[in-house]
Design a protein around this motif. Structure first.
Motif, mmCIF file in Angstrom:
data_model
loop_
_atom_site.group_PDB
_atom_site.id
_atom_site.type_symbol
_atom_site.label_atom_id
_atom_site.label_comp_id
_atom_site.label_asym_id
_atom_site.label_seq_id
_atom_site.Cartn_x
_atom_site.Cartn_y
_atom_site.Cartn_z
ATOM 1 N N ALA A 166 -5.680 4.894 2.066
ATOM 2 C CA ALA A 166 -5.461 3.483 1.736
ATOM 3 C C ALA A 166 -6.405 2.629 2.561
ATOM 4 O O ALA A 166 -6.858 3.042 3.639
ATOM 5 C CB ALA A 166 -4.006 3.081 2.003
ATOM 6 N N LEU A 195 0.819 -1.220 0.000
ATOM 7 C CA LEU A 195 0.000 0.000 0.000
ATOM 8 C C LEU A 195 0.851 1.268 0.000
ATOM 9 O O LEU A 195 0.325 2.360 -0.218
ATOM 10 C CB LEU A 195 -0.922 0.016 1.220
ATOM 11 C CG LEU A 195 -2.087 -0.968 1.214
ATOM 12 C CD1 LEU A 195 -2.753 -1.016 2.588
ATOM 13 C CD2 LEU A 195 -3.112 -0.601 0.142
ATOM 14 N N ARG A 232 -12.726 5.815 -1.026
ATOM 15 C CA ARG A 232 -11.529 6.182 -1.796
ATOM 16 C C ARG A 232 -11.892 7.029 -3.012
ATOM 17 O O ARG A 232 -11.090 7.213 -3.927
ATOM 18 C CB ARG A 232 -10.780 4.923 -2.240
ATOM 19 C CG ARG A 232 -9.996 4.230 -1.152
ATOM 20 C CD ARG A 232 -8.700 4.970 -0.827
ATOM 21 N NE ARG A 232 -7.774 4.942 -1.959
ATOM 22 C CZ ARG A 232 -7.168 6.017 -2.459
ATOM 23 N NH1 ARG A 232 -7.400 7.211 -1.962
ATOM 24 N NH2 ARG A 232 -6.348 5.898 -3.488
ATOM 25 N N ASP A 244 -7.641 2.026 -6.450
ATOM 26 C CA ASP A 244 -6.222 2.207 -6.173
ATOM 27 C C ASP A 244 -5.960 2.219 -4.670
ATOM 28 O O ASP A 244 -6.711 2.830 -3.903
ATOM 29 C CB ASP A 244 -5.751 3.519 -6.801
ATOM 30 C CG ASP A 244 -4.272 3.765 -6.587
ATOM 31 O OD1 ASP A 244 -3.484 2.837 -6.830
ATOM 32 O OD2 ASP A 244 -3.913 4.880 -6.156
ATOM 33 N N ARG A 245 -4.930 1.531 -4.241
ATOM 34 C CA ARG A 245 -4.507 1.471 -2.839
ATOM 35 C C ARG A 245 -5.584 0.859 -1.939
ATOM 36 O O ARG A 245 -5.780 1.286 -0.799
ATOM 37 C CB ARG A 245 -4.063 2.842 -2.317
ATOM 38 C CG ARG A 245 -2.878 3.426 -3.086
ATOM 39 C CD ARG A 245 -2.364 4.693 -2.450
ATOM 40 N NE ARG A 245 -1.567 4.402 -1.258
ATOM 41 C CZ ARG A 245 -1.139 5.343 -0.410
ATOM 42 N NH1 ARG A 245 -1.504 6.603 -0.596
ATOM 43 N NH2 ARG A 245 -0.401 5.021 0.625
#
Length: 304
Positions: free
Chosen positions: A206, A134, A223, A228-229
């Motif tokens: 994250a 991450l 998010r 992503d992450r």
């Protein structure tokens, strides 16, 4: 020696205790008299046969990936361990047994009990691996699902040590425990998005899902609609959401280094692992059943 064995795939009832041949240390290996063996979700997933697409299990099989115990036999070429040493490590021969073979092992400090030491290898390696994937940095905010579990509690402490803010989901009964680890607790379930936004108005950088309880859609929303992450180690539907599933294999050298660092932190009181229950070897099936229920708040350990 006595060991817990399953000869076919299935539920907890296929796991039973019987006499099996003792293993002996080969070149580069040590044999350990097991004092405690950690119970992990991977153990019962293998027993069910759910991991066969990733790797094959040779039956009959002895479960268990991690242990703490005493070296009682060394193989050719082993110079850093001697008979009588207390150690913590990983095994490929099965830890639910009186003896196990290992090549990845580190000394166990006297200040660590057997059960606590046996709880470190898998949870510690998994937590470090995912936090690295991450790329979690100081000043960021991590949403951690299942924060009161074995992997989650280690991840919470390591993330806080990195200077991150940790928002941990857990049942209300575990909220004080999460606060003691430096995390900000929130209840999981319906309304999670609003609860997280209330305690983290700065947003979430994250997401680490250790629980696999269907929180990925909420995580994606938090998010900002991106995957992503976001990483899960527990939700089999990850691909359906475009989320990464981490089940990576760490190189032996890096695994040993991570284990040594985690053991050092635990011995210094900087990394706490809560042992939720211990079971004798004869109750290995009950231990796996308790793990599979998902209600254990901490690590389950078998004591051969």
């Amino acid at each position: 020696m006595r060991a817990a064995v399953f000869e076919k795939f299935g539920g907890p009832d296929v796991l039973h205790t019987q006499n099996v041949d003792e293993p002996h240390a080969g070149p580069g290996e040590v044999r350990v008299a097991v004092r405690a063996a950690g119970v992990n979700p991977m153990d019962w997933k293998i027993r069910h046969g759910w991991m066969e697409q990733l790797f094959s299990t040779r039956l009959p099989a002895v479960p268990g990936l991690e242990f703490a115990g005493v070296v009682d036999e060394t193989g050719e070429g082993v110079t850093d361990m001697t008979v009588g040493d207390d150690v913590v490590g990983w095994t490929a021969t099965g830890a639910y047994a009186q003896y196990a073979l290992t090549e990845t092992v580190v000394p166990k400090p006297p200040s660590l009990g057997w059960e606590e030491a046996a709880a470190i290898p898998v949870a510690g390696e998994t937590a470090r691996r995912v936090l690295d994937q991450l790329a979690l940095r100081r000043g960021e905010t991590l949403l951690l699902h299942g924060a009161a579990g074995a992997v989650g509690s280690v991840a919470a402490q390591l993330a806080v040590a990195r200077g991150a803010t940790v928002i941990g989901t857990a049942s209300p009964a575990n909220h004080d425990y999460l606060r003691s680890l430096g995390a900000v607790p929130v209840a999981y379930g319906e309304g999670l998005v609003e609860r997280v936004r209330a305690v983290a108005p700065q947003g979430v950088d994250a997401v680490f899902d250790t629980a696999g309880r269907g929180a990925l859609p909420d995580s994606i929303e938090l998010r900002g609609g991106t995957t992503d992450r976001i990483i899960t180690i527990a939700d089999p539907g990850a691909a359906d959401h475009g989320v990464a599933f981490s089940s990576g294999v760490t190189a032996p050298g890096r695994k040993r280094a991570a284990l040594a660092e985690n053991v050092r932190l635990a011995a210094e009181g900087k990394l706490r692992l809560r042992v939720a229950g211990t079971f004798p070897l004869a109750d290995a099936a009950k231990a796996q059943e308790a793990s599979e229920s998902g209600h254990a708040s901490g690590k389950l350990v078998i004591t051969p």
